[in-house]
Design an enzyme around this catalytic site. Sequence first.
Site, PDB file in Angstrom:
ATOM      1  CG  ASP A  28      -2.017   0.998   1.156  1.00  0.00           C
ATOM      2  OD1 ASP A  28      -2.351   1.433   0.036  1.00  0.00           O
ATOM      3  OD2 ASP A  28      -2.550   1.369   2.215  1.00  0.00           O
ATOM      4  CG  ASN A  76      -8.014  -2.130  -4.559  1.00  0.00           C
ATOM      5  OD1 ASN A  76      -7.114  -2.919  -4.340  1.00  0.00           O
ATOM      6  ND2 ASN A  76      -8.251  -1.113  -3.739  1.00  0.00           N
TER       7      ASN A  76
HETATM    8  C1  IPE Z   1      -5.335  -2.550   0.325  1.00  0.00           C
HETATM    9  O1  IPE Z   1      -5.053  -1.221   0.126  1.00  0.00           O
HETATM   10  C2  IPE Z   1      -5.331  -3.279  -0.986  1.00  0.00           C
HETATM   11  C3  IPE Z   1      -4.031  -3.403  -1.644  1.00  0.00           C
HETATM   12  C4  IPE Z   1      -2.909  -2.915  -1.216  1.00  0.00           C
HETATM   13  C5  IPE Z   1      -4.043  -4.142  -2.868  1.00  0.00           C
HETATM   14  P1  IPE Z   1      -6.209  -0.147  -0.053  1.00  0.00           P
HETATM   15  O2  IPE Z   1      -5.537   1.159  -0.317  1.00  0.00           O
HETATM   16  O3  IPE Z   1      -7.190  -0.594  -1.053  1.00  0.00           O
HETATM   17  O4  IPE Z   1      -6.909  -0.161   1.366  1.00  0.00           O
HETATM   18  P2  IPE Z   1      -7.735   0.971   2.124  1.00  0.00           P
HETATM   19  O5  IPE Z   1      -8.786   1.479   1.184  1.00  0.00           O
HETATM   20  O6  IPE Z   1      -6.775   2.040   2.517  1.00  0.00           O
HETATM   21  O7  IPE Z   1      -8.297   0.286   3.332  1.00  0.00           O
HETATM   22  C1  IPE Z   2      -1.802   0.232  -3.217  1.00  0.00           C
HETATM   23  O1  IPE Z   2      -1.547   1.603  -3.274  1.00  0.00           O
HETATM   24  C2  IPE Z   2      -2.103  -0.348  -4.571  1.00  0.00           C
HETATM   25  C3  IPE Z   2      -3.481  -0.807  -4.739  1.00  0.00           C
HETATM   26  C4  IPE Z   2      -4.408  -0.769  -3.818  1.00  0.00           C
HETATM   27  C5  IPE Z   2      -3.852  -1.358  -6.032  1.00  0.00           C
HETATM   28  P1  IPE Z   2      -2.709   2.647  -3.233  1.00  0.00           P
HETATM   29  O2  IPE Z   2      -3.145   2.955  -4.624  1.00  0.00           O
HETATM   30  O3  IPE Z   2      -3.798   2.248  -2.326  1.00  0.00           O
HETATM   31  O4  IPE Z   2      -1.964   3.914  -2.639  1.00  0.00           O
HETATM   32  P2  IPE Z   2      -2.543   4.974  -1.601  1.00  0.00           P
HETATM   33  O5  IPE Z   2      -3.014   4.196  -0.417  1.00  0.00           O
HETATM   34  O6  IPE Z   2      -3.672   5.675  -2.281  1.00  0.00           O
HETATM   35  O7  IPE Z   2      -1.396   5.861  -1.293  1.00  0.00           O
HETATM   36 MG    MG Z   3      -4.113   2.487  -0.361  1.00  0.00          MG
END
Ligand code: IPE
Ligand code: IPE
Ligand code: MG
Length: 251
Positions: A28, A76
């Site tokens: 993340d 997602n």
């Molecule tokens: C969790 O991260 C999913 C992945 C890293 C693939 P998210 O960014 O989707 O989670 P939330 O929304 O902060 O809980």
């Molecule tokens: C994790 O990074 C990747 C996926 C969830 C696909 P994020 O896209 O959630 O990055 P932040 O949390 O918005 O910084």
């Molecule tokens: Mg995220």
Amino acid sequence: MPFFRTKEAPRTEVDFTNLPRHVAIIMDGNGRWAKKRGLPRTAGHAAGAENFRTIATYCKEIGLEYLTVYAFSTENWKRPAEEVSAIMGLLKKYLLEAIEKMERDRVKMCFFGDLSQLPEELQLLCERTREISRHYDGVQVNICLNYGGRDEILRAARRFALDCAEGKADPNHLTEAQFSSYLYSAGVPDPDLIIRPSGELRLSNFLPWQSAYAEFYFTDVLWPDFSKEELHRALASYQHRQRRFGGVLNG
Ligand code: IPE
Ligand code: IPE
Ligand code: MG
């Protein structure tokens, strides 16, 4: 006496002869990494994919048995269509490159999640990657794609109910081990250590069944910046924990 826990002193010395068998990572912070640099979120995903390559290779080098990573959750899909399609494109690129290097790397690749909802080309690549690497003996990398922990449990429950209806299973004798065999993670030991970079202190639907006795490591570092040294910190922290699994320590 303060009742809060003082911050753990960062440790980096890792005992490589005593690694956890299974490490899981919630990759993340890609979006915030890009935002900090004035780049589009997709640039963060590209940097995140690159870092995954680095960390997975390193896990193989140090002899880790299992690495499970959260790449795309069932939630997602709520993101803007352009971001979702950029992520799918990066996954495709990653798998094509992985297939090219498979013979050399000998990493066993598996996928946890409902792949049927992914673009067809990506589904085929996942299948091919899994098939080619089936007998490889390097680290086993499980990529969670369109994965949701609740979805995984529901699917397992449905399949188990069907087996009961067909007389192949008996609900009165269902054990934890048997139920585990219906999950995507069938045959894989539970994660010992779950790492979440990016500062968020939650699981976000990642491995809720399998994490029952996992150790957690949270860090503010964003995933694209999560280096080998950061991994060392997580492993060293893990190695200083006492796992009791509900029992008491000897001596
Ligand atoms: C969790 O991260 C999913 C992945 C890293 C693939 P998210 O960014 O989707 O989670 P939330 O929304 O902060 O809980
Ligand atoms: C994790 O990074 C990747 C996926 C969830 C696909 P994020 O896209 O959630 O990055 P932040 O949390 O918005 O910084
Ligand atoms: Mg995220």
